[in-house]
Design an enzyme around this catalytic site. Structure first.
Site, PDB file in Angstrom:
ATOM      1  N   SER A  43       0.848  -1.203   0.000  1.00 30.48           N
ATOM      2  CA  SER A  43       0.000   0.000   0.000  1.00 30.48           C
ATOM      3  C   SER A  43       0.876   1.243   0.000  1.00 30.48           C
ATOM      4  O   SER A  43       1.999   1.220   0.508  1.00 30.48           O
ATOM      5  CB  SER A  43      -0.888   0.011   1.251  1.00 30.48           C
ATOM      6  OG  SER A  43      -1.641   1.205   1.305  1.00 30.48           O
TER       7      SER A  43
ATOM      8  N   ASP B 127      -7.802  -4.452   0.730  1.00 33.55           N
ATOM      9  CA  ASP B 127      -8.735  -3.635  -0.040  1.00 33.55           C
ATOM     10  C   ASP B 127      -9.972  -3.484   0.829  1.00 33.55           C
ATOM     11  O   ASP B 127     -10.509  -4.477   1.332  1.00 33.55           O
ATOM     12  CB  ASP B 127      -9.099  -4.262  -1.386  1.00 33.55           C
ATOM     13  CG  ASP B 127      -9.767  -3.222  -2.295  1.00 33.55           C
ATOM     14  OD1 ASP B 127      -9.301  -2.071  -2.317  1.00 33.55           O
ATOM     15  OD2 ASP B 127     -10.743  -3.549  -2.971  1.00 33.55           O
TER      16      ASP B 127
ATOM     17  N   PHE C 294      -9.855   8.611   8.566  1.00 32.99           N
ATOM     18  CA  PHE C 294      -9.776   9.052   7.167  1.00 32.99           C
ATOM     19  C   PHE C 294     -10.948   8.451   6.412  1.00 32.99           C
ATOM     20  O   PHE C 294     -11.728   7.676   6.954  1.00 32.99           O
ATOM     21  CB  PHE C 294      -8.436   8.648   6.542  1.00 32.99           C
ATOM     22  CG  PHE C 294      -8.130   7.168   6.581  1.00 32.99           C
ATOM     23  CD1 PHE C 294      -8.387   6.356   5.480  1.00 32.99           C
ATOM     24  CD2 PHE C 294      -7.576   6.586   7.715  1.00 32.99           C
ATOM     25  CE1 PHE C 294      -8.105   4.995   5.509  1.00 32.99           C
ATOM     26  CE2 PHE C 294      -7.292   5.224   7.749  1.00 32.99           C
ATOM     27  CZ  PHE C 294      -7.557   4.426   6.648  1.00 32.99           C
TER      28      PHE C 294
END
Length: 203
Positions: A8, A76, A159
């Protein structure tokens, strides 16, 4: 020491994952730490297809580079809103068109849920983990967290959709949780707890 390489480039996601995995006897590294400049195209139709593709591409790169003693882990994840038939789903990070624009994504979600009553705003965060060992063994784990979408942003932490995702057992949005609270109950925290049991057997 064996390295666990997180496939990532999302710094906030990497920080969360490092915190949750910190007690393992393994070095947790990001792609940046490993000088890997690969941006995998997420064109799968499911969270698992995307996570597996990310992990596999980085795994194959490391093999080709001649690396040893590593495990590759990809994540994911996204938000699924029942009223919207699972949207934004795999498109969560680019729901409003531009990848990673949290403000625009949240704005689009609120627009789609305008005037929808609370009982129809249920949602869940889903985290799909995909992992390849150096020997090519593949493991997968899914974690979920259930909540509902409130009508305006609350909280400064987290976030993505965290300021809109209300978690009733703690009476807070994900953006109002401390990092310890979030890591304990989040979709990513739940998935990584299960994955840790697998990693321990590989060390």
């Amino acid at each position: 020491m064996k390295r666990l390489i997180l496939a990532s480039n999302n710094k906030k996601k990497i920080k969360e994952m490092k915190e949750i995995l910190k007690e393992l006897d393994i070095e947790v590294k990001s792609l940046e730490n490993e000088n890997i400049n690969i941006d995998v195209i997420e064109d799968g139709h499911t969270f698992e297809e995307n996570a597996k593709k990310k992990a596999k591409e980085i795994y194959e790169f490391l093999l080709e580079r001649g690396d040893k003693d590593f495990i590759v882990l990809a994540d994911d994840s996204g938000l699924a809103v029942e009223y919207l038939n699972g949207e934004p789903g795999i498109y969560s990070a680019r729901y409003a068109g531009e990848h990673g624009n949290d403000a625009k994504n949240n704005e689009k979600l609120l627009g789609k849920l305008k005037n929808v009553k609370k009982e129809d705003r249920s949602a869940k965060f889903i985290c799909q983990l995909a992992m390849f060992t150096e020997a090519g063994e593949y493991y997968k784990v899914t974690g979920e967290a259930n909540g509902y979408i409130i009508e305006e942003l609350h909280g400064e932490g987290g976030f993505g959709y965290d300021p809109l995702f209300f978690f009733e057992p703690l009476n807070k949005t994900f953006a109002e949780l401390t990092s310890d609270e979030k890591n304990e109950i989040s979709h990513r925290g739940n998935a990584l707890k299960e994955l840790k049991k697998i990693i321990v057997t590989l060390l």
